[in-house]
Write a protein that holds these residues in place. Structure first.
Motif, PDB file in Angstrom:
ATOM      1  N   VAL A  56       8.818  -1.718  -7.627  1.00 13.35           N
ATOM      2  CA  VAL A  56       9.352  -0.351  -7.710  1.00 13.35           C
ATOM      3  C   VAL A  56       8.852   0.440  -6.503  1.00 13.35           C
ATOM      4  CG1 VAL A  56       9.631   1.704  -9.137  1.00 13.35           C
ATOM      5  CG2 VAL A  56       9.290  -0.517 -10.230  1.00 13.35           C
ATOM      6  N   ARG A  57       9.773   0.745  -5.613  1.00 10.13           N
ATOM      7  CA  ARG A  57       9.416   1.462  -4.388  1.00 10.13           C
ATOM      8  C   ARG A  57       8.999   2.898  -4.693  1.00 10.13           C
ATOM      9  NH1 ARG A  57      10.119  -0.071   0.536  1.00 10.13           N
ATOM     10  NH2 ARG A  57      11.643  -1.673   0.025  1.00 10.13           N
ATOM     11  N   GLY A  58       7.853   3.308  -4.153  1.00 15.34           N
ATOM     12  CA  GLY A  58       7.418   4.705  -4.251  1.00 15.34           C
ATOM     13  C   GLY A  58       6.942   5.145  -5.632  1.00 15.34           C
ATOM     14  N   ARG A  80       0.762  -2.119  -1.867  1.00 13.89           N
ATOM     15  CA  ARG A  80       0.724  -1.369  -0.604  1.00 13.89           C
ATOM     16  C   ARG A  80       0.377   0.096  -0.886  1.00 13.89           C
ATOM     17  NH1 ARG A  80       5.680  -4.702   1.524  1.00 13.89           N
ATOM     18  NH2 ARG A  80       6.890  -3.032   0.626  1.00 13.89           N
ATOM     19  N   GLU A  81       0.793   1.008  -0.007  1.00 11.36           N
ATOM     20  CA  GLU A  81       0.321   2.385  -0.160  1.00 11.36           C
ATOM     21  C   GLU A  81       1.010   3.164  -1.283  1.00 11.36           C
ATOM     22  OE1 GLU A  81      -0.196   5.300   3.162  1.00 11.36           O
ATOM     23  OE2 GLU A  81      -0.763   3.415   4.139  1.00 11.36           O
TER      24      GLU A  81
END
Ligand SMILES: [Zn+2]
Length: 259
Positions: A36-38, A16-17
Motif C-alpha cells: 500500500v503506497r503512502g 521504505r519511508e
C-alpha cells in the motif's frame, strides 16, 4: 483487473519511508501480502480499512504470487472491544499469529477463515478470551501435524483413574504407567479433565467455563510448551501475553484463586 474480496487484517509492516506491507487473511485467496503506497501518511484513504484484527470488503488487484494491491475498502466488522481492551487485543493478536502460522500463504482456506472470524467475534463478545484461545490452540495442533491423545493411556489404552501428560510420548499415561516418562508434566486431574474437554469442543459448543487463574496459568504453560517442543514455534504474541498477565497480577492480584 480489480477483484472484490473479503478479508481480516493480520498485521502491517512499514516499508521504505512512506509505504506499508499489509498482510490480510482473505476469504477468497487465503493469506496474502499487499503493498500500500503512502499508507504511513495520516490521511491515507485506506487507513481505516487496514487496522489489524478488523474485517473489510476490498477492491484490489490479486496476484497469485508476490505482492497484491488494494484500491478501495468497505468496513464489515471492527470488533470494537478487541480494539479497546488490551487483554482481548493481546489474545486476538496471538490467535492471528497462530492462524497465520498454520497455513501457507496464497492458498484459499475458507474453513480456517470462518474459524478465525468466529473466534474474533467470540473474543469481542465475551469477558474472558482465555477459553477460546485454549480451544483454538488445541484445535490447530493437527494443522501442524501434531495429534495428541488426551483420553487413553499410551501403553495400555486405559481411560480410567489418574492420568498425566507426557510430552515425549504425545499423550496421557495411566497411573500404572506413569514411570514410562520420568519427565511427565505432573498435571492435576482437574487440569487433565479440562484439556480432555477442550480438545473435543467446537467453537459453537463453547459455553460458560469456570476455571481458576492458577489452573489457566498451568494449562497455558503446558500448551505453549507443546507448541515450542512439538510444533517448533514461539510466537511474538506469546511473550506479550505473558508479560501483560504478569504486570496485571502485580498491579491487581486476582480475586479468583484455586488449584
Ligand atoms: Zn496404562
Amino acid at each position: 483487473m480489480n477483484e472484490k474480496f473479503t478479508g481480516i487484517v493480520l498485521f502491517i509492516r512499514p516499508h521504505r519511508e512512506k509505504d506499508s506491507l499489509v498482510k490480510i487473511f482473505t476469504h477468497e485467496y487465503g493469506t496474502k501480502m499487499f503493498f500500500v503506497r503512502g499508507l504511513q501518511s495520516l490521511n491515507h484513504p485506506l487507513k481505516k480499512h487496514l487496522i489489524p484484527l478488523t474485517e473489510h470488503e476490498y477492491l484490489g488487484t490479486i496476484h497469485q504470487q508476490g505482492l497484491s494491491f488494494l484500491k478501495e475498502g468497505h468496513t464489515l466488522n471492527v470488533f470494537k472491544s478487541i480494539q479497546s481492551d488490551p487483554f482481548k487485543q493481546a489474545h486476538a493478536a496471538y490467535l492471528s499469529q497462530l492462524i497465520d502460522a498454520s497455513i501457507e500463504d496464497n492458498c484459499a482456506d475458507q474453513e480456517l477463515f470462518q474459524i478465525f472470524k468466529q473466534s474474533l467475534a467470540i473474543v469481542d463478545q465475551r469477558e474472558d478470551a482465555r477459553p477460546i484461545q485454549l480451544l483454538l490452540q488445541l484445535k490447530l495442533l493437527q494443522r501442524f501435524g501434531v495429534q495428541l491423545n488426551w483420553e487413553n493411556c499410551l501403553v495400555c489404552g486405559s481411560s480410567e483413574g489418574i492420568m498425566d501428560f507426557s510430552m515425549a510420548h504425545q499423550g496421557v499415561l495411566c497411573q500404572k504407567h506413569l514411570e514410562v516418562d520420568p519427565n511427565r508434566m505432573h498435571l492435576s486431574q482437574k487440569q487433565i479433565k479440562i484439556l480432555q474437554l477442550f480438545s473435543h469442543l467446537n467453537l459453537s459448543q463453547l459455553g460458560h467455563v469456570d476455571i481458576s487463574d492458577n489452573t489457566y496459568r498451568r494449562i497455558n504453560e503446558v500448551i505453549f510448551e507443546i507448541y515450542h517442543e512439538l510444533v517448533g514455534i514461539k510466537l511474538k504474541g506469546e511473550s506479550y501475553l505473558n508479560q501483560l498477565y504478569k504486570v496485571a497480577d502485580q498491579l491487581m492480584p486476582s480475586k479468583v484463586k484455586g488449584s
